[in-house]
Design a protein around this motif. Structure first.
Motif, PDB file in Angstrom:
ATOM      1  N   ALA A 380       0.862  -1.191   0.000  1.00  0.00           N
ATOM      2  CA  ALA A 380       0.000   0.000   0.000  1.00  0.00           C
ATOM      3  C   ALA A 380       0.890   1.230   0.000  1.00  0.00           C
ATOM      4  O   ALA A 380       1.865   1.305   0.753  1.00  0.00           O
ATOM      5  N   LEU A 381       0.569   2.198  -0.862  1.00  0.00           N
ATOM      6  CA  LEU A 381       1.367   3.419  -1.016  1.00  0.00           C
ATOM      7  C   LEU A 381       0.489   4.633  -0.777  1.00  0.00           C
ATOM      8  O   LEU A 381      -0.572   4.775  -1.392  1.00  0.00           O
ATOM      9  N   LEU A 382       0.928   5.495   0.130  1.00  0.00           N
ATOM     10  CA  LEU A 382       0.211   6.733   0.443  1.00  0.00           C
ATOM     11  C   LEU A 382       1.091   7.912   0.051  1.00  0.00           C
ATOM     12  O   LEU A 382       2.249   8.009   0.464  1.00  0.00           O
ATOM     13  N   TRP A 383       0.496   8.841  -0.726  1.00  0.00           N
ATOM     14  CA  TRP A 383       1.267   9.958  -1.292  1.00  0.00           C
ATOM     15  C   TRP A 383       0.853  11.276  -0.644  1.00  0.00           C
ATOM     16  O   TRP A 383      -0.328  11.624  -0.595  1.00  0.00           O
ATOM     17  N   PHE A 384       1.838  12.048  -0.139  1.00  0.00           N
ATOM     18  CA  PHE A 384       1.531  13.363   0.457  1.00  0.00           C
ATOM     19  C   PHE A 384       2.738  14.293   0.300  1.00  0.00           C
ATOM     20  O   PHE A 384       3.093  15.037   1.223  1.00  0.00           O
ATOM     21  N   GLN A 486       0.940  -2.897  10.543  1.00  0.00           N
ATOM     22  CA  GLN A 486       1.694  -1.701  10.206  1.00  0.00           C
ATOM     23  C   GLN A 486       0.742  -0.526   9.970  1.00  0.00           C
ATOM     24  O   GLN A 486      -0.428  -0.729   9.640  1.00  0.00           O
ATOM     25  N   GLY A 487       1.274   0.672  10.108  1.00  0.00           N
ATOM     26  CA  GLY A 487       0.428   1.837   9.907  1.00  0.00           C
ATOM     27  C   GLY A 487       1.188   3.019   9.326  1.00  0.00           C
ATOM     28  O   GLY A 487       2.387   3.190   9.556  1.00  0.00           O
ATOM     29  N   MET A 488       0.466   3.836   8.546  1.00  0.00           N
ATOM     30  CA  MET A 488       1.034   5.064   7.980  1.00  0.00           C
ATOM     31  C   MET A 488      -0.064   6.110   7.914  1.00  0.00           C
ATOM     32  O   MET A 488      -1.241   5.785   7.775  1.00  0.00           O
ATOM     33  N   SER A 489       0.344   7.370   7.998  1.00  0.00           N
ATOM     34  CA  SER A 489      -0.656   8.433   7.999  1.00  0.00           C
ATOM     35  C   SER A 489      -0.032   9.732   7.515  1.00  0.00           C
ATOM     36  O   SER A 489       1.119  10.037   7.840  1.00  0.00           O
ATOM     37  N   GLY A 490      -0.798  10.477   6.727  1.00  0.00           N
ATOM     38  CA  GLY A 490      -0.357  11.773   6.232  1.00  0.00           C
ATOM     39  C   GLY A 490      -1.447  12.814   6.393  1.00  0.00           C
ATOM     40  O   GLY A 490      -2.635  12.478   6.529  1.00  0.00           O
ATOM     41  N   GLN A 502      -6.791  14.258   6.800  1.00  0.00           N
ATOM     42  CA  GLN A 502      -5.843  13.315   7.391  1.00  0.00           C
ATOM     43  C   GLN A 502      -6.240  11.909   6.944  1.00  0.00           C
ATOM     44  O   GLN A 502      -7.396  11.505   7.089  1.00  0.00           O
ATOM     45  N   ARG A 503      -5.263  11.190   6.393  1.00  0.00           N
ATOM     46  CA  ARG A 503      -5.554   9.821   5.951  1.00  0.00           C
ATOM     47  C   ARG A 503      -4.611   8.864   6.678  1.00  0.00           C
ATOM     48  O   ARG A 503      -3.390   9.016   6.613  1.00  0.00           O
ATOM     49  N   SER A 504      -5.203   7.873   7.345  1.00  0.00           N
ATOM     50  CA  SER A 504      -4.441   6.880   8.084  1.00  0.00           C
ATOM     51  C   SER A 504      -4.779   5.500   7.525  1.00  0.00           C
ATOM     52  O   SER A 504      -5.959   5.143   7.412  1.00  0.00           O
ATOM     53  N   VAL A 505      -3.748   4.755   7.179  1.00  0.00           N
ATOM     54  CA  VAL A 505      -3.927   3.447   6.557  1.00  0.00           C
ATOM     55  C   VAL A 505      -3.217   2.395   7.402  1.00  0.00           C
ATOM     56  O   VAL A 505      -2.018   2.510   7.684  1.00  0.00           O
ATOM     57  N   ASP A 520      -8.644   1.845   6.046  1.00  0.00           N
ATOM     58  CA  ASP A 520      -8.373   3.187   5.508  1.00  0.00           C
ATOM     59  C   ASP A 520      -9.301   4.190   6.183  1.00  0.00           C
ATOM     60  O   ASP A 520     -10.515   4.181   5.953  1.00  0.00           O
ATOM     61  N   LEU A 521      -8.739   5.038   7.037  1.00  0.00           N
ATOM     62  CA  LEU A 521      -9.528   6.044   7.748  1.00  0.00           C
ATOM     63  C   LEU A 521      -9.182   7.416   7.205  1.00  0.00           C
ATOM     64  O   LEU A 521      -8.087   7.930   7.419  1.00  0.00           O
ATOM     65  N   TYR A 522     -10.140   8.011   6.501  1.00  0.00           N
ATOM     66  CA  TYR A 522      -9.931   9.309   5.840  1.00  0.00           C
ATOM     67  C   TYR A 522     -10.760  10.351   6.590  1.00  0.00           C
ATOM     68  O   TYR A 522     -11.984  10.347   6.525  1.00  0.00           O
TER      69      TYR A 522
END
Length: 716
Positions: A380-384, A486-490, A502-505, A520-522
């Motif tokens: 999963a790729l999150l772009w910010f 695992q978690g990531m957020s931008g 704010q997007r947290s995956v 996916d919490l947007y």
């Protein structure tokens, strides 16, 4: 000092000669190149065409000429076949006899024309490769032949870039990389140190305002990322690696491979480590959907890094995937290493955070990766990051897309939630000359074309490049110490006036569920009511929903502007509570289970409206629509089951996640529950606090229930 070819010494050529006829990566590469060159010489011979249409016959003939000269140069050193030497000499002489009299070509866009091509970029590439080929046969030529080729071809060409187009020579940009690399390699080939110095240190000689060293110092983030994205980044790798190799051989005192803490290695790994498990590169900004690690720049880089930096296992895996190596001594080293291994696992660069901006302070991208016991990869790729624009060079070359907090997901062998990429049919002359199609601006760059929230059916930053360049996202958290959770957020702020996002995956491996869940919490924060559209771009056939919808017998576009005008509205349905949309792609089922609030809408669309020239691909999507002030989209993507029509097999066509419930959301945290089909309930919490507080202890209460945990997210 005896004149040596630029990228391969005579002794190294003899070492590569040992692989002729062998079934190794190097042996196969040599056999392929020999067959390719022999066929080209036999069918084309020596042909120097005049000017033609962009992307047409003349353009491609000039391009193929430099490609085959480069191949011939290396093969001459390795095979010692005089026919290859004669081919290069005769073709360079033919160009030298006409080049001084050629008028400038006609530019078809904002790029300046060369004498051969419509834009100087192509002429830079021609000069670079032709100079490499020339250096391979220099020692065999007479003085008269050298004078003709150097004075009437290479020197005139170099002067055009350094003098005529001096105002563009020092630009910090991927085109600038090709300019300095082409001039620098040409300078080495014709032994003109003056133009080499200009290429290395810039026209002012300060290594800051221009030149190769300035490019390396300013073009990439500390993690090596290039703002325009992987597609243009991989294009920059070729001039970087080729010029660096020439510098190291001719001027080792420069220490090019150690420059700026080894930026060449860093930026090389930044491209390779963002690749999807199948080798394709993520479509960030203007990008091809099919560009992958078999690209020549990445291929050269794989070998070059193995030869110049470290014998990394992932580089072995890359070479095994590419089934190819660079015809070079570093490629020989890599080929030999691959031959010694009985089994090479697929490459796995792991989860990573890559910063954007020259100082690493312009946001970035995060990647979560998981490999299960069956060697199935989920990514999963999150772009910010910052807007991927080279607007400072020329406004017409804005490659940036307006897609802050875009999410791509890859599993089961392909991109599951995908990005459209650019609107361009590369080198397909009937399709707008192979250039960017008009729909690239009217659809591909627009926010609705991406998997991120659209506010009030408008594109982020008002589709204004200057406004977009003034903003960038920021990392909220990135935690990967537990591979199964695992978690990531931008966060992006003011991409829409009065709205922060704010997007947290979370990537969560759950017992009893085959593939990791993508949770996916947007979160949208606003004091005013807005219409929020959450587009989901998928592939495959819709299988089922858990709500009623109405299909449209006659189609109309979803809107009038901002990309909506290109989407047919196929069906729509009102929803509340939780919704489920399931689809089948290849051999796997996918379900998106989403919170719908008290009153929402799901709209099914298909790309292709207002596209009279059939430029766009016909692709499906659906949109989750909600009107609210602050709002939380809580979505869970589940991959499940197996389908094989050949044996009439369909297993687990229904997923395990039945519905999603938003327990509550405030400035401290968001809490959601996943209800599974067998009655199990999974509760997850994500911190919404910033400034370092997201890593501490949290306690929130929603509807009389208290939740507490420590860290940026947790399963409660």
């Amino acid at each position: 000092m005896t004149y040596q070819p630029l990228l391969m010494s005579f002794d190294e050529a003899a070492i590569l000669r040992e692989d002729l006829g062998k079934d190794t990566l190097m042996g196969n590469a040599l056999a392929r190149d020999i067959a390719k060159l022999e066929d080209y010489i036999a069918t084309v011979g020596i042909e120097v065409p005049g000017h033609g249409e962009g992307g047409g016959y003349e353009h491609n003939r000039h391009k193929q000429n430099y490609i085959h000269m480069d191949i011939a140069g290396r093969l001459y050193l390795i095979t010692e076949n005089e026919a290859y030497r004669d081919y290069i000499r005769n073709l360079l002489v033919a160009y030298a006899e006409v080049y001084p009299t050629l008028e400038l070509n006609v530019s078809l866009d904002s790029n300046h024309p060369g004498r051969i091509f419509h834009q100087t970029l192509n002429e830079n590439m021609w000069m670079l490769y032709a100079s490499c080929a020339y250096s391979c046969i220099h020692h065999t030529l007479s003085d008269d032949e050298r004078r003709l080729i150097e004075n009437d071809l290479f020197q005139i060409m170099a002067d055009m870039f350094v003098d005529t187009y001096a105002h563009d020579f020092d630009i910090i940009h991927n085109h600038g990389l090709w300019a300095v690399a082409g001039v620098g390699i040409c300078g080495y080939a014709i032994q003109n140190q003056d133009i080499v110095d200009k290429a290395l240190y810039g026209l002012k000689g300060d290594s800051v305002s221009g030149g190769f060293l300035a490019q390396l110092s300013q073009l990439f983030s500390p993690d090596g990322y290039y703002m325009e994205g992987p597609y243009y980044h991989r294009f920059s790798l070729r001039p970087i690696q080729l010029f660096a190799e020439a510098i190291e051989r001719r001027q080792p005192e420069v220490g090019i491979f150690a420059h700026k803490d080894g930026v060449i290695k860093t930026t090389s790994y930044a491209v390779m480590s963002t690749a999807f498990p199948d080798g394709t590169l993520p479509a960030l900004n203007d990008s091809s959907k099919t560009m992958d690690i078999n690209d020549e720049g990445v291929l050269i880089t794989t070998s070059a890094c193995f030869g110049r930096y470290e014998e990394d296992a992932n580089l072995l895996a890359m070479a095994a995937h590419q089934k190819d190596v660079w015809v070079h001594i570093s490629g020989k080293k890599l080929s030999d290493a691959v031959a010694k291994e009985e089994n090479i696992p697929a490459f796995n660069w792991g989860s990573l955070f890559v910063t954007d901006g020259p100082n690493g302070d312009k946001g970035g991208l995060t990647i979560l990766r998981h490999r299960d016991s069956k060697d199935q990869d989920t990514m999963a790729l999150l772009w910010f990051g910052q807007h991927g624009s080279d607007h400072q060079y020329h406004s017409a070359l804005d490659h940036g897309h307006y897609d802050g907090l875009h999410l791509s997901v890859f599993n089961k062998g392909h991109e599951t939630l995908h990005d459209y990429g650019f609107g361009r049919w590369v080198n397909v002359e009937p399709k707008f000359g192979g250039r960017y199609i008009p729909e690239n601006k009217s659809y591909c760059k627009q926010t609705i074309a991406h998997n991120t929230v659209v506010v009030d059916r408008k594109t982020q930053n008002e589709f204004n490049t200057a406004m977009a360049e003034s903003r960038n996202g920021e990392l909220h958290f990135f935690k990967t110490d537990n591979e199964d959770f695992q978690g990531m957020s931008g966060i992006v702020r003011e991409y829409y006036a009065g709205v922060d996002m704010q997007r947290s995956v979370l990537l969560a491996k759950v017992d009893g569920i085959e593939s990791p869940l993508i949770i996916d919490l947007y979160r949208l924060i606003s004091e005013d009511e807005h219409e929020y559209d959450f587009p989901v771009h998928h592939r495959g056939q819709i299988i089922r929903t858990d709500f009623d919808y109405q299909a449209n017998a006659s189609l109309k576009p979803m809107g009038e502007s901002d990309g909506y005008q290109h989407i047919w509205q196929v069906a729509q349905g009102e929803v509340s509570g939780s919704t489920l949309v399931s689809w089948l792609h290849d051999n796997s089922y996918y379900s998106m289970v989403s919170s719908a609030g008290n009153q929402g809408e799901v709209i099914f669309g298909r790309l292709g409206a207002n596209d009279p020239d059939f430029n766009l691909r016909s692709e499906p999507m659906f949109v989750l629509r909600q009107k609210a002030k602050s709002h939380l989209f809580a979505n869970v993507l589940e991959t499940h089951g197996y389908f094989n029509e050949a044996v009439e097999a369909s297993v687990d066509a229904r997923g395990k996640v039945e519905r999603v419930e938003v327990v509550g959301m405030d400035d401290v945290a968001s809490v959601v529950r996943l209800h599974l089909v067998e009655g199990h309930v999974l509760t997850y919490a994500v911190s919404n606090q910033t400034g370092g507080l997201q890593d501490g202890k949290h306690e929130v209460s929603f509807e009389g229930e208290t939740f507490s945990w420590e860290g940026p997210y947790a399963q409660l």
